[in-house]
Design an enzyme around this catalytic site. Structure first.
Site, PDB file in Angstrom:
ATOM      1  N   ARG A 163     -57.514 -38.003 -19.627  1.00  0.00           N
ATOM      2  CA  ARG A 163     -58.241 -36.741 -18.953  1.00  0.00           C
ATOM      3  C   ARG A 163     -58.581 -35.532 -19.730  1.00  0.00           C
ATOM      4  NH1 ARG A 163     -55.103 -34.741 -13.524  1.00  0.00           N
ATOM      5  NH2 ARG A 163     -55.128 -36.940 -13.076  1.00  0.00           N
TER       6      ARG A 163
ATOM      7  N   HIS B 141     -64.897 -44.815 -12.630  1.00  0.00           N
ATOM      8  CA  HIS B 141     -64.088 -43.542 -12.596  1.00  0.00           C
ATOM      9  C   HIS B 141     -63.457 -43.430 -11.289  1.00  0.00           C
ATOM     10  CE1 HIS B 141     -62.447 -40.184 -14.998  1.00  0.00           C
ATOM     11  NE2 HIS B 141     -62.910 -39.306 -14.119  1.00  0.00           N
TER      12      HIS B 141
ATOM     13  N   TYR C 124     -79.740 -33.231  -3.807  1.00  0.00           N
ATOM     14  CA  TYR C 124     -80.967 -32.622  -4.348  1.00  0.00           C
ATOM     15  C   TYR C 124     -81.263 -32.665  -5.572  1.00  0.00           C
ATOM     16  CZ  TYR C 124     -79.876 -30.334   0.278  1.00  0.00           C
ATOM     17  OH  TYR C 124     -79.638 -29.926   1.716  1.00  0.00           O
TER      18      TYR C 124
END
Length: 741
Positions: free
Chosen positions: A34, A80, A124
């Site tokens: 991570r 993931h 968007y």
């Protein structure tokens, strides 16, 4: 039966050991999967999976954009299995040219800005890969790196990227794991490439040699990097260090002697809107008296306008104060903590990082060359079969037409392999032209030459290093300083001179009256209030001292333990209340109290004395304390208390004891010291010192007397030498044995 099965599955374990084991597993997962980047490609797993997913979606720079929501869906669905907001946040950051030195994502839509505004929702915005990201994944289809199963075993993902560009140093990274963190600044690719080329030729070089090429970080927001050469060398040697970053500014003349300051670049990771808010707040709090106004005139480029108070303000002084007070100057704490090629967390030096990357590219080159060689060998096998067919075309056609097992006959007749025979049988009739035979021969010769070249490459480390040098030079041409993206953005500046910013530059100068009570409550009131006024205090409290000062002054306190303390007048609370305890501003002892308060004056001298009448003269250079703990000056005997600190305003000293004996002697009889107990000022028997006055001989000493102030110029009756007993005070001297109340 079920209970017996359950009993068999229940294990007795120690809670401490189990917690330790599980927390360690969690910590390692956080570190490896991570937070820390791989030294070879500079990517964390989320970034690597994101890049690979976009590649699988064919989002290369020449294709169209796709919705970020589509990309995020593929990433969390296939590679993931984490939150969509984390993945989208990674996409957004990789697309921001003010966050990443060489963006890996080309974004279309609102991806946030340097003012701190967030990106639009992922439904968007649209994205695709950049050329830099493509270079990072160059060779994935050529067996350059290992692949592993995804979390569900349905797909494959790369363990590490081939990394044709040194992404770790070029883009930097940051992350917090369990018990460790990383913070690597971005660098200029051209400089990193030059360092790699030098390392290839000089593998035993020192960090000093590499720093000649990698001069320091290169932040996407520019700014000035302030660090001496030795500090930079030390940072890259140990993998840890600090870089001071200052905003870049210039003085813009307006005519008639007026000017304004224009800030064109701000430090890395500073939010512009919060920076301006901070400066505006300081301006409102009257802590920037040299600054009149601040405006943000930024469009595509940063343009922050600072208006000085007047034309006489020194621009360097104003900026120096702003650098100290705001994020116009920041520190980047470098910590090159990365996962090595073996997956082990380690803080690496610059040379180690470059060496790991060079070794990785060396392995990629070998695997890529072996992959290409195997492809060539397979193709040459087929082409040699074709050539046999062309040389014996009639016989080949006869065998195919007449023999039942034509494949076996072909293999035995012309000594062909299975692949060659299969290729001949699958050949189309149109390929039997003479022209086609010429093309095959040309291809065979070309591939044979390439095969020999690859075999030479794989057999010689020197040739491989030359090949890597060619790749790095090509990388420089594509992303180096000659390109708009590759130009160095951060410049270097010498260490600035330590400009002493006076208090006048930090606080607006205003007259105030400072009031200190007997119980140690201090407050200030605006303006000069008559010192004879009645002031309100808490019950059982009264006035100790009241003085006039300016907000820019330094206030000196002398306490009963013989210590000096200093506080800024601007920090003293103001208002109609009782103020605040002075102990919150100076660390006085539990049993100690302030006995004197005055404004600091340069060049002034003072007499300090205990109640036993021992004291000395001290100058102003020794009364400034560096900490809240104060500065010990007057040494005291058991039972002795510091009582007096009087400014030297003349050449004579008058001392009076509780026995009402007055002694006058010359000031020169008292030694000037920096610390100590001093000398006896007056001799007493069973009493203590009551008061001290310093005066000019021609003017005489003064004291309160019924009807006004008495001025005694005839000194002969009390004139003597230090440490004498003295004579009774004059008629009408105050009963409290104080010259003045």
């Amino acid at each position: 039966m079920e209970e017996e099965i359950l009993d068999e599955r229940i294990l007795d374990v120690k809670l401490k050991e189990e917690l330790s084991k599980r927390y360690l597993s969690y910590a390692m997962s956080t570190i490896v999967a991570r937070s820390l980047p791989d030294v070879r490609d500079g990517l964390k797993p989320v970034h690597r999976r994101l890049m690979y997913a976009m590649r699988q979606l064919k989002l290369d720079p020449k294709s169209g954009f796709k919705k970020c929501a589509r990309v995020v869906g593929d990433v969390i669905g296939k590679y993931h299995p984490h939150g969509d907001s984390a993945v989208y946040g990674a996409i957004v950051r990789l697309a921001q040219d003010f966050s990443v030195r060489y963006p890996l994502v080309d974004g279309q839509g609102n991806f946030g800005n340097i003012d701190g505004d967030g990106a639009a929702a992922m439904r968007y915005t649209e994205a695709r890969l950049t050329d830099f990201a493509i270079a990072l994944m160059e060779g994935l289809n050529e067996n350059c790196v290992d692949f592993m199963d995804t979390y569900d075993g349905e797909e494959q993902e790369p363990v590490v990227m081939p990394a044709a560009v040194p992404n770790l140093l070029c883009n930097g990274t940051s992350g917090i794991a369990v018990g460790m963190a990383t913070n690597i600044p971005p660098h200029n690719l051209d400089e990193v490439a030059n360092a790699l080329l030098y390392l290839i030729k000089n593998p035993e070089c020192d960090i000093k040699d590499l720093v000649k090429y990698v001069k320091g970080p290169d932040f996407p927001t520019g700014g000035l990097i302030i660090a001496d050469q030795q500090a930079i060398i030390d940072a890259y040697t140990f993998g840890k260090g600090y870089f001071r970053i200052r905003a870049k500014w210039e003085k813009e003349e307006l005519g008639h002697g007026q000017y304004q300051i224009i800030i064109t670049e701000i430090p890395y990771q500073v939010v512009k809107s919060k920076l301006i808010e901070k400066i505006a707040q300081l301006l409102e709090d009257k802590k920037l008296p040299l600054l009149a106004d601040i405006r943000d005139e930024s469009a595509q480029d940063i343009r922050i306008v600072l208006e000085p108070k007047n034309r006489t303000v020194n621009a360097e002084l104003l900026m120096e104060h702003l650098f100290k007070q705001t994020e116009l100057e920041t520190r980047f704490a470098m910590n090159m903590n990365v996962l090595s090629s073996d997956g082990v967390p380690k803080v690496m030096s610059l040379k180690e990082v470059l060496k790991e990357y060079l070794d990785h590219r060396h392995k990629v080159l070998i695997r890529k060359s072996e992959y290409r060689l195997n492809k060539i060998l397979a193709r040459l096998e087929i082409l040699s079969g074709y050539l046999v067919a062309y040389l014996n075309l009639d016989e080949v056609i006869r065998i195919i037409r007449e023999e039942d097992d034509s494949k076996s006959v072909l293999m035995s007749t012309f000594n062909l392999t299975d692949n060659q025979a299969e290729a001949i049988l699958n050949m189309k009739l149109r390929n039997l032209r003479k022209l086609e035979e010429d093309e095959i021969r040309a291809e065979f010769d070309e591939l044979t030459q390439e095969k020999e070249s690859l075999e030479s490459l794989l057999g010689s480390e020197t040739l491989r290093l030359e090949k890597l040098s060619e790749e790095f030079n090509h990388m420089k041409e594509k992303f180096g300083k000659k390109t708009p993206l590759g130009k160095r953005k951060s410049q270097f500046a010498d260490m600035p001179e330590d400009i002493d910013v006076p208090m006048e530059a930090m606080v607006e100068k205003e007259p105030i009256t400072i009031i200190l009570s007997q119980k140690g409550w201090i407050r200030s009131m605006k303006g000069y209030i008559p010192l004879t006024d009645e002031f309100k205090f808490k019950e059982d409290d009264s006035l100790l001292s009241v003085i006039h000062a300016y907000t820019t002054d330094k206030i000196i306190l002398f306490d009963t333990s013989g210590k000096f303390f200093n506080i800024n007048a601007s920090e003293i609370p103001s208002g109609r209340g009782f103020g605040q305890p002075v102990r919150l501003m100076a660390d006085l002892g539990v049993t100690d109290n302030v006995c004197s308060m005055f404004v600091f004056e340069k060049g002034a001298k003072y007499i300090v004395s205990s109640d036993y009448g021992h004291g000395f003269v001290i100058d102003e250079t020794h009364i400034i304390a560096q900490t809240r703990n104060g500065r010990k000056i007057l040494n005291l005997a058991d039972g002795e208390t510091a009582c007096f600190c009087k400014k030297v305003t003349g050449d004579m000293v008058a001392v009076v004891g509780e026995n009402r004996k007055l002694l006058i002697f010359k000031l020169e009889e008292i030694p000037t010291m920096a610390r100590g107990r001093g000398v006896a000022l007056q001799k007493y028997k069973d009493c203590k010192l009551s008061d001290i006055q310093v005066f000019k001989e021609e003017e005489g000493f003064c004291y309160n007397r019924s009807g006004g102030v008495a001025n005694e110029k005839e000194l002969l009756a009390w004139l003597g030498h230090r440490a004498q007993v003295g004579r009774l005070v004059p008629f009408g001297f105050p009963k409290n044995n104080k010259f003045f109340k």
